[in-house]
Design an enzyme around this catalytic site. Structure first.
Site, PDB file in Angstrom:
ATOM      1  N   GLU A   1     -19.539  -5.205   9.797  1.00 10.49           N
ATOM      2  CA  GLU A   1     -20.460  -4.454  10.646  1.00 10.49           C
ATOM      3  C   GLU A   1     -21.572  -5.331  11.206  1.00 10.49           C
ATOM      4  OE1 GLU A   1     -19.291  -3.452   7.716  1.00 10.49           O
ATOM      5  OE2 GLU A   1     -18.226  -1.578   8.157  1.00 10.49           O
TER       6      GLU A   1
ATOM      7  N   LYS B   1       0.855  -1.192   0.000  1.00  8.60           N
ATOM      8  CA  LYS B   1       0.000   0.000   0.000  1.00  8.60           C
ATOM      9  C   LYS B   1       0.892   1.244   0.000  1.00  8.60           C
ATOM     10  CE  LYS B   1      -4.379   1.277   2.111  1.00  8.60           C
ATOM     11  NZ  LYS B   1      -5.510   0.711   2.847  1.00  8.60           N
TER      12      LYS B   1
ATOM     13  N   ARG C   1     -25.863  -1.739   6.909  1.00 12.21           N
ATOM     14  CA  ARG C   1     -25.660  -3.159   6.653  1.00 12.21           C
ATOM     15  C   ARG C   1     -26.212  -4.041   7.753  1.00 12.21           C
ATOM     16  NH1 ARG C   1     -20.377  -4.862   3.561  1.00 12.21           N
ATOM     17  NH2 ARG C   1     -21.202  -3.969   1.658  1.00 12.21           N
TER      18      ARG C   1
HETATM   19  C1  LIG Z   1     -18.881  -1.879   4.667  1.00 11.36           C
HETATM   20  C2  LIG Z   1     -17.691  -0.975   4.743  1.00 11.36           C
HETATM   21  N1  LIG Z   1     -17.102  -0.746   5.927  1.00 11.36           N
HETATM   22  C3  LIG Z   1     -16.034   0.082   6.001  1.00 11.36           C
HETATM   23  C4  LIG Z   1     -15.540   0.681   4.889  1.00 11.36           C
HETATM   24  C5  LIG Z   1     -14.391   1.683   4.994  1.00 11.36           C
HETATM   25  N2  LIG Z   1     -13.226   1.231   4.254  1.00 11.36           N
HETATM   26  C6  LIG Z   1     -12.919   1.702   3.041  1.00 11.36           C
HETATM   27  S1  LIG Z   1     -11.554   1.021   2.399  1.00 11.36           S
HETATM   28  C7  LIG Z   1     -11.309   0.081   3.786  1.00 11.36           C
HETATM   29  C8  LIG Z   1     -10.119  -0.819   3.869  1.00 11.36           C
HETATM   30  C9  LIG Z   1     -10.087  -1.713   2.705  1.00 11.36           C
HETATM   31  O1  LIG Z   1      -8.966  -2.543   2.785  1.00 11.36           O
HETATM   32  P1  LIG Z   1      -8.604  -3.421   1.526  1.00 11.36           P
HETATM   33  O2  LIG Z   1      -9.821  -4.047   0.968  1.00 11.36           O
HETATM   34  O3  LIG Z   1      -7.509  -4.332   1.932  1.00 11.36           O
HETATM   35  O4  LIG Z   1      -8.101  -2.381   0.470  1.00 11.36           O
HETATM   36  P2  LIG Z   1      -6.797  -1.464   0.509  1.00 11.36           P
HETATM   37  O5  LIG Z   1      -7.265  -0.107   0.887  1.00 11.36           O
HETATM   38  O6  LIG Z   1      -5.840  -2.035   1.497  1.00 11.36           O
HETATM   39  O7  LIG Z   1      -6.265  -1.504  -0.872  1.00 11.36           O
HETATM   40  C10 LIG Z   1     -12.313   0.301   4.714  1.00 11.36           C
HETATM   41  C11 LIG Z   1     -12.399  -0.334   6.035  1.00 11.36           C
HETATM   42  C12 LIG Z   1     -16.194   0.409   3.676  1.00 11.36           C
HETATM   43  N3  LIG Z   1     -15.811   0.982   2.524  1.00 11.36           N
HETATM   44  N4  LIG Z   1     -17.248  -0.421   3.629  1.00 11.36           N
END
Ligand SMILES: Cc1ncc(C[n+]2csc(CCOP(=O)(O)OP(=O)(O)O)c2C)c(N)n1
Length: 647
Positions: free
Chosen positions: A376, A291, A404
């Site tokens: 969630e 990242k 959700r």
């Molecule tokens: C249901 C939900 N909960 C929380 C989020 C907030 N959120 C956005 S990106 C993220 C992390 C995602 O991690 P990953 O899928 O590994 O992608 P990366 O950013 O590491 O590339 C979170 C928790 C979301 N988008 N949707």
């Protein structure tokens, strides 16, 4: 300019990319240069607008490889969550739009069908892409269409239950479908849980040893990164003791597994994707990425690898905006104070410890905070379990994400009358993230839950107070909801009637203006504007908006017109609930309810969107004056404040 001409000038190769076909024609050397140009471009643009810089820097090569192997839009490229689709946007003809990324009228921060035929999923809530992919693959199979479906999903999103429901179905259906696991080991912070551990354990297989070597070499050649990244990966690898058979998890499900591959090596990713494409069934391609790759401030940012900062300084990665006290900080600090007094108080976060402020509690009481992953629904029911076990959980999530868990809040928590407090940050119109991130549904959706109480603080004093009141409730769930940004200046009440704060009143009681939560300040301004027209306005902040306080209905009965204004949808909102409560009490005062109309509201700043919706003091004052004057009241001389004109 052609791609060939672009080779001569490193800075201009990206400018020649008008669509995926241009990337397909490039040589390996050109792709290397293009990757570097894309990084420069992303850093330059996103540093000005703010946005998801870290995730996108991590998928540059992955996205290039995808567009070389597949034919978008005929083949469907799906991005889970969608925050990592900037590179895809760059490669599909939208470079110019980055000057206004996430700004009104500019590019969305997520895929958008209105922007491009290359975009499909607009939902920015995590863990959905595999389900969309399952459905698409089934549809193409039934219709006899030969099109590839490719879903990119992060290791963070893979902690969401929907992914596992989808995998189960994908395996059973057996349709050709490619799942690219973008494994950077992080959500915002390092991804938690058994799955994350398992992915780490996959790194123990011999293939992964090779990937490590490749990554090491690649890093040696990359100007910004180098040894540190290799060491991090290596440390992860060495830290895992109990290896399980590599690939077992996915292959047990019946899904072919390819990898792990170095996600920053275009030819390697391409080779894996081509193998997956030709396989003819569901395949997982496990790509290991970093990242923030290639940008030191993002890679070094321990908190979240610059996951989604506001505008920042390119040299340092530091935010440009001056720091201010946010609603989140007030919540976070008060929660710690309460936790000092109440050992039964515990915190839960769904992979967002820092953004929701739960991290502050975790720093003091690490054993009393649970990060459940992007889950969630599980968070809500796990909180129910914690409450059944004698604790008072505080579940801190963004308002939009609790949608959700409606069934879990309704039945698992509320039906069991369990004391769980849900703290909804980023409630109301939030701004640059657009429609799926607006926290405008909570008061309506959760308003129907029996026994659930909802508080909407207006400033830091009421936030602290209402958090305490919520945590003091021991016979059912509570919700505390507040907006994004800098906390509003304290607005003391004139008096309190039951739970309701009276913020302003005059001798003349024409209008009861019910200003919900953060709209209290707007309510005060409206009152003074309407007073200039000769009408008396009582401004109240109900503090607790569900159930509707009986005192609010009594106050309504003493006025000629009731106007509500709330930072949430009108359908089933506080206004409509108050009107219903008034009908039930046979209070026949007319009610006008202002709030967010049903619909999908585009991105922009919070102020712009509220102005578009007519939710400014000026607009509301005009509405209120029009309505009250329409009731045939004789306006009075403001100098006398209507004291003798009561009717
Ligand atoms: C249901 C939900 N909960 C929380 C989020 C907030 N959120 C956005 S990106 C993220 C992390 C995602 O991690 P990953 O899928 O590994 O992608 P990366 O950013 O590491 O590339 C979170 C928790 C979301 N988008 N949707």
């Amino acid at each position: 300019m052609s791609v060939e001409e672009g080779t001569a000038n490193h800075g201009r190769l990206l400018g020649a990319v008008r669509g995926p076909q241009d990337v397909k024609r490039m040589t390996a050397e050109q792709l290397d240069i293009l990757g570097a140009e894309i990084r420069d471009f992303l850093i330059a643009k996103v540093s000005r607008t703010g946005g998801h810089i870290g995730p996108n820097l991590g998928v540059v090569e992955l996205t290039l490889a995808m567009h070389r192997v597949f034919d978008s839009p005929r083949d469907r490229l799906l991005f889970d969550t969608g925050h990592q689709a900037y590179v895809h946007k760059i490669l599909t003809g939208r470079q110019e739009g980055f000057d206004k990324l996430r700004q009104r009228g500019g590019l969305s921060g997520y895929p958008s069908q209105a922007e491009s035929e290359h975009d499909l999923i607009e939902n920015s809530h995590a863990s959905t892409a595999l389900s969309y992919a399952d459905g698409l693959a089934k549809a193409y199979a039934l219709r006899g269409e030969k099109r590839s479906v490719v879903a990119v999903v992060g290791d963070g999103a893979l902690t969401g239950g929907m992914c596992w429901e989808a995998l189960n179905n994908i395996a059973t259906a057996g349709n050709p479908l490619i799942i690219v696991v973008n494994d950077n080991g992080r959500s915002y912070s390092p991804t938690i849980g058994g799955l994350a551990d398992h992915l780490s354990s996959l790194r123990l297989n011999p293939g992964y040893e090779k990937v490590l070597d490749t990554v090491k070499d690649a890093l040696g050649n990359t100007p910004f990164v180098g040894k540190p990244m290799y060491e991090v990966l290596h440390a992860v690898k060495k830290g895992i003791k109990d290896a399980v058979a590599p690939q077992a998890m996915f292959e047990d499900l019946g899904i072919k597994y390819v990898g792990p591959v170095d996600g920053h090596d275009v030819p390697a990713v391409e080779a894996a994707l081509r193998a997956a494409k030709n396989f003819g069934g569901p395949v997982i391609v496990h790509a290991v990425t970093r990242k923030g790759y290639g940008y030191r401030p993002a890679e070094d940012d321990e908190a979240d690898c610059l996951h989604g900062p506001g505008a920042f300084d390119v040299e340092t990665g530091q935010l440009v905006a001056a720091p201010s006290v946010k609603w989140t900080h007030v919540f976070a600090n008060e929660l710690v104070t309460i936790a000092d007094e109440r050992p039964d108080v515990v915190g839960i976060t769904a992979a967002m410890a820092e953004p929701t402020g739960i991290a502050t509690l975790a720093r003091k009481y690490p054993e009393r905070v649970y990060d459940v992953g992007i889950a969630e629904q599980h968070a809500a029911t796990s909180a129910a379990g914690l409450a059944m076990g004698g604790l008072h959980p505080v579940v801190a999530v963004y308002a939009t994400f609790l949608n959700r868990a409606f069934d879990q809040v309704l039945l698992d928590v509320a039906m069991h009358k369990l004391p769980v407090t849900f703290v909804l940050d980023r409630a109301g119109i939030t701004g640059p993230d657009g429609p799926s991130h607006y926290g405008i549904w909570d008061m309506s959706v959760f308003g129907v839950v029996p026994g659930l109480r909802i508080a909407a603080p207006r400033d830091s004093a009421t936030l602290r107070e209402e958090l305490r009141e919520a945590i003091a409730v021991d016979d059912g769930p509570t919700i505390l909801r507040f907006p994004t940004g800098t906390v509003a200046a304290d607005l003391p009440a004139v008096r309190r009637v039951g739970p309701v704060d009276v913020l302003a009143e005059s001798a003349r009681t024409d209008v009861l203006l019910v200003a919900v939560g953060s709209f209290a300040g707007l309510g005060m301004e409206v009152a003074s504007r309407v007073a200039e027209q000769g009408y008396g306005v009582t401004v109240v902040d109900p503090r607790w908006v569900r159930p509707i306080p009986a005192e609010l209905v009594e106050l309504a009965a003493g006025h000629r017109l009731v106007v509500t204004v709330e930072d949430g949808v009108r359908v089933g909102g506080v206004g409509s609930a108050l009107a219903q409560a008034m009908r039930d009490a046979d209070v026949r005062v007319p009610v006008r309810d202002l709030g967010v109309p049903a619909g999908w509201h585009p991105h922009g700043t919070r102020a712009q969107i509220l102005a578009d919706l007519g939710l400014t003091a000026q607009d509301v004052a005009r509405d209120v004056t029009g309505w009250i004057s329409g009731l045939d009241a004789a306006p009075v001389d403001p100098a006398t404040d209507g004291a003798t004109a009561q009717n």
